[in-house]
Scaffold this motif. Structure first.
Motif, PDB file in Angstrom:
ATOM      1  N   PRO A   1       0.614  -1.573   0.045  1.00 51.46           N
ATOM      2  CA  PRO A   1      -0.591  -0.094   0.042  1.00 51.46           C
ATOM      3  C   PRO A   1       0.861   1.040  -0.436  1.00 51.46           C
ATOM      4  CG  PRO A   1      -0.663  -1.527   1.870  1.00 51.46           C
ATOM      5  CD  PRO A   1       0.912  -1.863   1.658  1.00 51.46           C
ATOM      6  N   MET A   2       2.157   1.027   0.303  1.00 50.31           N
ATOM      7  CA  MET A   2       3.063   1.677   0.946  1.00 50.31           C
ATOM      8  C   MET A   2       3.230   2.565  -0.673  1.00 50.31           C
ATOM      9  SD  MET A   2       6.037   2.726   3.447  1.00 50.31           S
ATOM     10  CE  MET A   2       5.547   1.516   4.249  1.00 50.31           C
ATOM     11  N   ALA A   3       3.533   1.869  -1.606  1.00 48.00           N
ATOM     12  CA  ALA A   3       3.689   1.324  -3.131  1.00 48.00           C
ATOM     13  C   ALA A   3       2.530   2.176  -3.644  1.00 48.00           C
ATOM     14  CB  ALA A   3       4.455   0.265  -3.670  1.00 48.00           C
ATOM     15  N   PHE A   4       2.055   2.209  -3.570  1.00 47.33           N
ATOM     16  CA  PHE A   4       0.563   2.472  -3.554  1.00 47.33           C
ATOM     17  C   PHE A   4       0.884   4.338  -3.515  1.00 47.33           C
ATOM     18  CE2 PHE A   4      -3.404   0.755  -5.983  1.00 47.33           C
ATOM     19  CZ  PHE A   4      -3.035  -0.503  -6.160  1.00 47.33           C
TER      20      PHE A   4
ATOM     21  N   ILE B   1      -7.343  -9.347  16.858  1.00 47.93           N
ATOM     22  CA  ILE B   1      -6.417  -7.805  17.598  1.00 47.93           C
ATOM     23  C   ILE B   1      -4.636  -7.720  16.736  1.00 47.93           C
ATOM     24  CG2 ILE B   1      -4.865  -7.932  19.251  1.00 47.93           C
ATOM     25  CD1 ILE B   1      -6.791  -9.776  21.352  1.00 47.93           C
ATOM     26  N   PRO B   2      -4.247  -8.692  16.528  1.00 45.33           N
ATOM     27  CA  PRO B   2      -3.388  -8.766  15.348  1.00 45.33           C
ATOM     28  C   PRO B   2      -3.346  -7.688  14.452  1.00 45.33           C
ATOM     29  CG  PRO B   2      -3.233 -10.894  16.108  1.00 45.33           C
ATOM     30  CD  PRO B   2      -4.397 -10.531  16.914  1.00 45.33           C
ATOM     31  N   TRP B   3      -4.208  -8.437  14.102  1.00 46.39           N
ATOM     32  CA  TRP B   3      -4.525  -7.647  12.596  1.00 46.39           C
ATOM     33  C   TRP B   3      -5.214  -6.170  12.212  1.00 46.39           C
ATOM     34  CZ3 TRP B   3      -2.734  -9.472   7.971  1.00 46.39           C
ATOM     35  CH2 TRP B   3      -2.450 -10.401   8.745  1.00 46.39           C
ATOM     36  N   ALA B   4      -5.841  -6.226  14.044  1.00 45.95           N
ATOM     37  CA  ALA B   4      -6.680  -4.081  13.550  1.00 45.95           C
ATOM     38  C   ALA B   4      -5.141  -3.658  14.730  1.00 45.95           C
ATOM     39  CB  ALA B   4      -7.170  -4.740  15.081  1.00 45.95           C
ATOM     40  N   LEU B   5      -4.036  -4.107  14.644  1.00 46.14           N
ATOM     41  CA  LEU B   5      -2.737  -3.721  15.176  1.00 46.14           C
ATOM     42  C   LEU B   5      -2.437  -2.864  14.313  1.00 46.14           C
ATOM     43  CD1 LEU B   5      -1.530  -5.311  18.178  1.00 46.14           C
ATOM     44  CD2 LEU B   5      -2.127  -3.315  18.295  1.00 46.14           C
ATOM     45  N   ILE B   6      -2.473  -4.346  12.768  1.00 46.11           N
ATOM     46  CA  ILE B   6      -1.789  -3.887  11.507  1.00 46.11           C
ATOM     47  C   ILE B   6      -2.418  -2.795  11.058  1.00 46.11           C
ATOM     48  CG2 ILE B   6      -1.823  -4.732   9.386  1.00 46.11           C
ATOM     49  CD1 ILE B   6      -0.793  -7.574  10.771  1.00 46.11           C
ATOM     50  N   ALA B   7      -4.233  -2.611  11.170  1.00 46.80           N
ATOM     51  CA  ALA B   7      -4.787  -1.541  10.951  1.00 46.80           C
ATOM     52  C   ALA B   7      -4.486  -0.502  11.504  1.00 46.80           C
ATOM     53  CB  ALA B   7      -6.025  -1.775  11.092  1.00 46.80           C
ATOM     54  N   ILE B   8      -4.166   0.245  12.556  1.00 48.53           N
ATOM     55  CA  ILE B   8      -3.387   0.948  13.113  1.00 48.53           C
ATOM     56  C   ILE B   8      -1.789   1.516  12.291  1.00 48.53           C
ATOM     57  CG2 ILE B   8      -2.847   2.101  14.680  1.00 48.53           C
ATOM     58  CD1 ILE B   8      -4.208   0.568  17.062  1.00 48.53           C
ATOM     59  N   ALA B   9      -1.603   0.272  12.072  1.00 51.19           N
ATOM     60  CA  ALA B   9       0.158   0.334  11.786  1.00 51.19           C
ATOM     61  C   ALA B   9      -0.231   1.052   9.752  1.00 51.19           C
ATOM     62  CB  ALA B   9       0.923  -0.584  12.062  1.00 51.19           C
ATOM     63  N   GLN B  10      -0.731   0.406   9.506  1.00 49.68           N
ATOM     64  CA  GLN B  10      -1.192   1.123   8.504  1.00 49.68           C
ATOM     65  C   GLN B  10      -2.043   1.790   7.864  1.00 49.68           C
ATOM     66  OE1 GLN B  10      -3.817  -2.015   6.565  1.00 49.68           O
ATOM     67  NE2 GLN B  10      -2.539  -2.636   5.136  1.00 49.68           N
ATOM     68  N   VAL B  11      -2.323   2.502   9.054  1.00 53.13           N
ATOM     69  CA  VAL B  11      -3.207   4.047   9.002  1.00 53.13           C
ATOM     70  C   VAL B  11      -1.857   5.257   9.565  1.00 53.13           C
ATOM     71  CG1 VAL B  11      -5.118   5.296  10.219  1.00 53.13           C
ATOM     72  CG2 VAL B  11      -5.155   3.658   9.244  1.00 53.13           C
ATOM     73  N   PHE B  12      -0.785   4.811  10.353  1.00 52.29           N
ATOM     74  CA  PHE B  12      -0.576   5.820  10.911  1.00 52.29           C
ATOM     75  C   PHE B  12       0.598   5.745   9.439  1.00 52.29           C
ATOM     76  CE2 PHE B  12       2.870   7.222  13.774  1.00 52.29           C
ATOM     77  CZ  PHE B  12       1.970   8.443  14.517  1.00 52.29           C
ATOM     78  N   ILE B  13       1.423   4.774   8.984  1.00 49.90           N
ATOM     79  CA  ILE B  13       2.575   5.065   8.118  1.00 49.90           C
ATOM     80  C   ILE B  13       2.172   5.717   6.838  1.00 49.90           C
ATOM     81  CG2 ILE B  13       3.887   3.623   6.758  1.00 49.90           C
ATOM     82  CD1 ILE B  13       4.158   1.353   9.472  1.00 49.90           C
ATOM     83  N   LEU B  14       0.368   5.101   6.500  1.00 46.66           N
ATOM     84  CA  LEU B  14       0.477   5.601   4.627  1.00 46.66           C
ATOM     85  C   LEU B  14       0.147   6.732   5.589  1.00 46.66           C
ATOM     86  CD1 LEU B  14      -1.830   2.415   4.012  1.00 46.66           C
ATOM     87  CD2 LEU B  14      -0.018   3.320   3.138  1.00 46.66           C
ATOM     88  N   PHE B  15      -0.475   7.126   6.129  1.00 46.49           N
ATOM     89  CA  PHE B  15      -0.557   8.818   5.915  1.00 46.49           C
ATOM     90  C   PHE B  15       0.891  10.125   6.021  1.00 46.49           C
ATOM     91  CE2 PHE B  15      -1.255  12.362   9.325  1.00 46.49           C
ATOM     92  CZ  PHE B  15      -1.859  13.427   8.887  1.00 46.49           C
ATOM     93  N   LEU B  16       1.817   9.032   7.520  1.00 50.79           N
ATOM     94  CA  LEU B  16       2.679   9.879   7.424  1.00 50.79           C
ATOM     95  C   LEU B  16       3.156  10.141   5.777  1.00 50.79           C
ATOM     96  CD1 LEU B  16       4.611   8.462  10.518  1.00 50.79           C
ATOM     97  CD2 LEU B  16       3.545  11.031   9.674  1.00 50.79           C
ATOM     98  N   VAL B  17       3.941   8.896   5.164  1.00 48.48           N
ATOM     99  CA  VAL B  17       3.889   8.295   3.343  1.00 48.48           C
ATOM    100  C   VAL B  17       3.218   9.858   2.729  1.00 48.48           C
ATOM    101  CG1 VAL B  17       4.023   7.137   1.737  1.00 48.48           C
ATOM    102  CG2 VAL B  17       4.967   6.316   3.969  1.00 48.48           C
ATOM    103  N   ALA B  18       1.395   9.618   2.945  1.00 41.11           N
ATOM    104  CA  ALA B  18       0.846  10.763   2.277  1.00 41.11           C
ATOM    105  C   ALA B  18       1.621  11.539   2.283  1.00 41.11           C
ATOM    106  CB  ALA B  18      -0.353  10.751   2.254  1.00 41.11           C
ATOM    107  N   ILE B  19       1.581  12.790   4.154  1.00 41.09           N
ATOM    108  CA  ILE B  19       2.006  13.842   3.602  1.00 41.09           C
ATOM    109  C   ILE B  19       4.050  13.948   3.302  1.00 41.09           C
ATOM    110  CG2 ILE B  19       2.891  15.298   6.330  1.00 41.09           C
ATOM    111  CD1 ILE B  19       1.154  14.255   7.833  1.00 41.09           C
ATOM    112  N   ALA B  20       4.305  12.903   3.386  1.00 40.48           N
ATOM    113  CA  ALA B  20       5.529  13.327   2.386  1.00 40.48           C
ATOM    114  C   ALA B  20       5.455  13.310   1.535  1.00 40.48           C
ATOM    115  CB  ALA B  20       6.370  12.086   2.954  1.00 40.48           C
ATOM    116  N   MET B  21       4.062  12.667   0.570  1.00 42.73           N
ATOM    117  CA  MET B  21       4.163  12.817  -0.852  1.00 42.73           C
ATOM    118  C   MET B  21       3.334  14.383  -1.392  1.00 42.73           C
ATOM    119  SD  MET B  21       5.560  10.824  -2.818  1.00 42.73           S
ATOM    120  CE  MET B  21       5.378  11.017  -4.149  1.00 42.73           C
TER     121      MET B  21
END
Lengths: 316, 478
Positions: free
Chosen positions: B28-31, B323-343
């Motif tokens: 998704p980050m590549a996307f 639970i672990p997948w919800a944690l992944i969801a949090i990480a995804q939102v956060f990381i993708l948000f940062l990447v989006a800002i960077a872009m």
């Protein structure tokens, strides 16, 4: 009168049908407490289906399973430990974590679990692999871990589905000794399915052979070998081979002899429990004035019993 | 708590499977990088938002200093909308179409306008209540300050509880009236009366297609303007009252103070600003593949069968997996948000918006996990589950409007909102809510509808997933 308390597992007319295919056909078995019960049969005979019904993973079409007189559906989980035929382990967890997870699922108290893991890893010679990921173990180690996971909750009944498949002789010996100690020292009831006749013969107190979903025979290995198959073969070499024909005739007239043939200058006698008949044979031959140079005996094996009962055709 | 052991196992497996984890986060980050690169740089030109204003305001009368004034705040607000311009620009924020309600509805359907602003009949009365409330609060607080400043000991050294009866203009000490002369109250206006605050609530409606970016942008700007308008009215009233408190007759006669200021959300939006929250939802939808693959893998490798014969309950497995997948969801939102800002993503709001976006992401993630359960229930193997999951997740991301605006497919009205065919999917609301919160800087109040719909639809999907998975995978085989 049968002592019902002596039996841990009882199957009553256990039947499983898949559309028109009858996988298990009215299986009636009683497994004694503390015995090693060998379950033999060719591929597709219905062994695994029967075992799955016996541990509650598969619903029978008809009949039922009683564990200590209680229907399997209402038996407390944890009474049975199952070591599946395939390596059912989590490759991404260490040996310790794999066993601990199953222990947690059986609600084994923490302190007991910790000690249990240590003990099992020691008994199955995996102590130095405690922190190793299961995916990095050798085949033999994985199989031993597979077994440890079936035992962590200290079940009364242990089902071992081909536990030594693919093991080297050393690992197999370790496993056999451990299974033997489980039964004889810890008093566990063990149901063992295997394709290794030597394994079944060495470990089982009683053996059931099934084919086409039906139970063909159930007895101790010794009894089976004495009663079923082609019998033992006694090879007799005479000092005067010209007398072979007469000896063949003599042997044919004796009671309990199945077949007599002259092969490559020797007299071959086939009979069940040949060991007990051998002194009589020797005496009769010597009474004819013929001396014996050499004798050898090849005992009837469990494999002979198995082949005799299930045929030689390939199965899948 | 067996679900904790299952969750711990899931976390360990996920973290140790670096390739799998990388796929989940990097893909998704590549996307996001590609979309950011392709669409982020093309700054759109500022153009007025086409809107229609239907002003039903019946005016109000403002009383003070024995005079009255007829005031229509609706007209005033409409005029304000006409005059507002983009920050540092001569381009107007809105172009107001002077049309009937019926025509406005047609234009909205055809997307000739992005929204209809409906000013209610009691808008002016509500604004009068705002002014009265401000005046009353201001005066009473001033009286309080005066009393605190009194030199009590200088009079007769008596201490006690003082209060002032405004209606009767009398000071009381411990319940007894006292002579106020000594306290310098001679100047207090004996004929002063506090304004009465009426209990009026006016509802200004901003009507439009919640799945349409044009509406999202316009409603966000309009909400900000309305809030600012009310604040300006309040602050002007406060300023005038507090400045002339001791001379009541000088309460101002012009309550509406208008000033055009740049507000949040009026910068140039790019296509990427629209797409960035959609890509986050796309990543959340990819969880379907992971969850379905993991659960189908447990079936295929026999580990589920091993667990089934233990004392583990369906709840332990499914909650422990969640639970672990919800944690992944949090990480995804956060990381993708940062990447989006960077872009170059123009996001609005503050830390609260990020927290809210993460909460929305968790709910969206749980929706995906639920769909993963459904996919796993009908998959024959891990590979099959992953393929099936991909087959569901990718078209779904387009269906929920993650990347592009969807054509209208109205089913009807629900909870005062236009309900479209896509709205039966929880992720449609996830996209809308994330856009509102991150792109338009909206607060919780603005996304209550979407969050509620997400929760309702997720619960339905989760229950369906649990039932199907339990029935096909967790019971004894038939």
């Amino acid at each position: 009168m049968t002592d019902l308390g002596a039996y841990v597992i009882e199957t009553q007319n256990l039947t499983k049908k898949y559309n028109n295919f009858l996988a298990v056909d009215g299986l009636n078995l009683r497994i004694k407490r503390g015995e090693v019960f060998g379950f033999l049969g060719p591929n597709g005979a219905g062994k695994t289906t029967s075992i799955k019904m016996m541990v509650g993973l598969l619903k029978p079409t008809e009949g039922g399973v009683l564990i200590e007189g209680e229907e399997i559906e209402s038996v407390e989980k944890g009474k049975i430990g199952v070591c599946p035929q395939d390596l059912v382990i989590w490759g991404g967890l260490t040996c310790e974590e794999n066993i601990a997870l199953i222990g947690d699922m059986y609600e084994v108290p923490r302190n007991v679990l910790k000690e249990g893991i240590k003990q099992l890893l020691r008994d199955l010679i995996l102590s130095d692999k405690t922190k190793t990921l299961a995916s990095q173990l050798s085949g033999g180690m994985k199989r031993r871990l597979n077994l440890a996971m079936a035992l962590i909750h200290d079940p009364e009944i242990v089902v071992l589905d081909e536990p030594s498949a693919g093991l080297d002789p050393q690992s197999r010996l370790v496993l056999w000794e451990y299974i033997h100690s489980l039964s004889k020292e810890k008093g566990k009831t063990i149901i063992l399915t295997t394709h290794l006749m030597e394994e079944a013969d060495r470990l089982s107190d009683r053996i059931a052979i099934m084919d086409h979903g039906k139970l063909l025979v159930l007895d101790t290995p010794e009894s089976l070998k004495k009663k079923i198959g082609r019998g033992d073969v006694v090879e007799i070499q005479l000092s005067n081979p010209e007398m072979n024909e007469k000896v063949v005739s003599l042997m044919r007239s004796m009671e309990g002899i199945e077949e007599v043939k002259e092969i490559k200058g020797k007299v071959n006698v086939r009979a069940f429990d040949a060991v007990s008949k051998l002194p009589g044979m020797i005496r009769s031959i010597e009474e004819m004035g013929v001396s014996i140079v050499d004798t050898s005996i090849r005992r009837n094996t469990l494999e002979d019993v198995f082949i005799h009962l299930t045929g030689r055709g390939l199965r899948e | 708590m067996k679900f904790v052991s299952i969750a711990t196992k899931g976390i360990k497996e996920t973290v140790r499977d670096r390739k799998g984890l990388a796929m989940l986060l990097v893909f998704p980050m590549a996307f996001m990088l590609v979309f950011g690169f392709a669409f982020g740089g093309t700054e759109g030109e500022n153009t007025p938002h086409e809107i229609a204003v239907l002003n039903y305001d019946t005016s109000t009368v403002l009383y003070h200093n024995n005079t009255t004034e007829q005031m229509n705040f609706g007209n005033n607000f409409t005029q304000l909308l006409k005059e507002l311009k983009y920050e540092d620009s001569d381009v107007h924020l809105f172009h107001l179409n002077n049309v009937s309600e019926e025509r406005a509805e047609d234009m909205l359907s055809d997307r000739d306008i992005v929204c209809i602003v409906i000013i209610p009949a009691n808008f002016s009365n509500a604004m009068r209540a705002v002014i009265n409330d401000t005046v009353r609060t201001e005066i009473t607080s001033n009286i309080g300050e005066m009393m605190v400043g009194m030199n009590v000991t200088g009079w007769n050294a008596t201490t006690g509880t003082y209060y002032f009866d405004i209606e009767n203009n009398t000071l009381y000490l411990d319940g007894e009236p006292v002579n106020t002369t000594s306290f310098g109250f001679e100047s207090y206006p004996a004929n002063y009366r506090l304004p009465v605050v009426e209990n009026i609530t006016a509802e200004l409606i901003i009507k439009g297609d919640t799945g349409y970016i044009g509406f999202g942008m316009a409603q966000s700007i309009l909400s900000g303007i309305l809030e600012q308008y009310e604040n300006e009215v309040r602050s002007k009233a406060k300023e005038e009252v507090s400045g002339y408190f001791d001379a009541a007759e000088q309460i101002p006669n012009d309550f509406v103070y208008r000033k055009v200021k740049g507000i949040a959300g009026t910068e140039s939006f790019t296509t990427f600003d629209y797409q960035a929250p959609g890509i986050i939802v796309f990543a959340l939808l990819l969880l379907v593949v992971g969850v379905a693959g993991t659960l189908a893998g447990e079936v295929e490798h026999g580990t589920l069968e091993r667990l089934k014969i233990t004392k583990m309950k369906s709840f332990d497995l499914l909650f422990g997996t969640l639970i672990p997948w919800a944690l992944i969801a949090i990480a995804q939102v956060f990381i993708l948000f940062l990447v989006a800002i960077a872009m170059g993503y123009h996001w609005q709001g503050g830390i609260t918006n990020i927290a809210l976006a993460i909460a929305i992401g968790i709910i969206g993630g749980i929706s995906s996990i639920s769909l993963g359960l459904l996919v796993a229930a009908f998959s024959r193997s891990e590979k099959h589950a992953e393929n099936l999951g991909m087959l569901v997740a990718v078209p779904m991301s387009f269906l929920v409007g993650a990347f592009f605006t969807l054509p209208r497919a109205v089913i009807g009205d629900f909870w005062g909102k236009t309900f479209q065919a896509y709205d039966v999917l929880p992720w449609t609301h996830t996209v809308n809510a994330l856009r509102s919160v991150l792109t338009f800087g909206s607060g919780l109040g603005d996304v209550v509808y979407d969050i509620t719909m997400m929760i309702i639809l997720t619960v339905i999907l989760f229950v369906l997933g649990v039932i199907c998975f339990s029935k096909t995978r967790l019971r004894a085989e038939e």
